[in-house]
Design an enzyme around this catalytic site. Sequence first.
Site, mmCIF file in Angstrom:
data_model
loop_
_atom_site.group_PDB
_atom_site.id
_atom_site.type_symbol
_atom_site.label_atom_id
_atom_site.label_comp_id
_atom_site.label_asym_id
_atom_site.label_seq_id
_atom_site.Cartn_x
_atom_site.Cartn_y
_atom_site.Cartn_z
ATOM 1 N N CYS B 7 0.851 -1.193 0.000
ATOM 2 C CA CYS B 7 0.000 0.000 0.000
ATOM 3 C C CYS B 7 0.880 1.234 0.000
ATOM 4 O O CYS B 7 2.101 1.134 -0.095
ATOM 5 C CB CYS B 7 -0.978 -0.004 1.176
ATOM 6 S SG CYS B 7 -0.290 0.433 2.771
ATOM 7 N N GLY B 8 0.279 2.388 0.077
ATOM 8 C CA GLY B 8 1.037 3.626 -0.057
ATOM 9 C C GLY B 8 2.042 3.841 1.056
ATOM 10 O O GLY B 8 3.126 4.372 0.847
#
Lengths: 146, 89
Positions: B7-8
């Site tokens: 994820c980010g």
Amino acid sequence: MKFLEESLVALDIEVSQPEEAIREAGKLLLNLELIEQQYIEAMVASFQKNGPYFVLAPKIALPHARPEDGVAEAAVSLIRLNEPVRFGHASNDPVQLVFALAASSSEEHLQVLQKLMQLLGDENNVSKLLSAKSYQEINQLIGGNG
Amino acid sequence: MKILCVCGLGQGTSLILKMNVETVLNQLDIEADVENTDVSSASSENPDYIITSNELAQSLENHPAKVIIVNNYFDMNEIKEALQENMNS
């Protein structure tokens, strides 16, 4: 750990932009001093940099930043939007439930995520969150420990 | 087999995905080492598969690992189908 306690839930909030929704959900955490002001800006910055990947499921966004951005305690807040807002996610837009996650580096972080997965892993719970008329109805969904 | 959930930030979203992927792998009786990280660290990792959202898949398209996209992180059926589809081919 603070998980969707009454003061961390706000229903039918009016916003028109995703950044505004993230800030409103973050404010609930800030009011209880679970995060610092800069954590809210870090959540917004992450959205602007990495995009809406945290729109995890239809109608559901989970904005967050890193523990070092200023987290005092693991926690989750919720705002339900009066009008759904588009975050730019290809399949899960528009968003109506915004859960702001105060990500801590402690063991409690995992517990918070597990509680959240239990709640949102059941589609019935999601529709009840969308239709709840009061905090009491939401409190029942989370086991009344709020 | 090594699977990386991305994820980010590598803090919340990828951890949720990792926990659900582990549950599905258990159901499918597949043994794998599942880890989570952020999108910029992913480039220096060497997993067999990367699981992430459509939104982040674009920045991983040059990665040698096979990228599997999941849209609804809470939908165990979608995760199961995505894994089965990509791991059999």
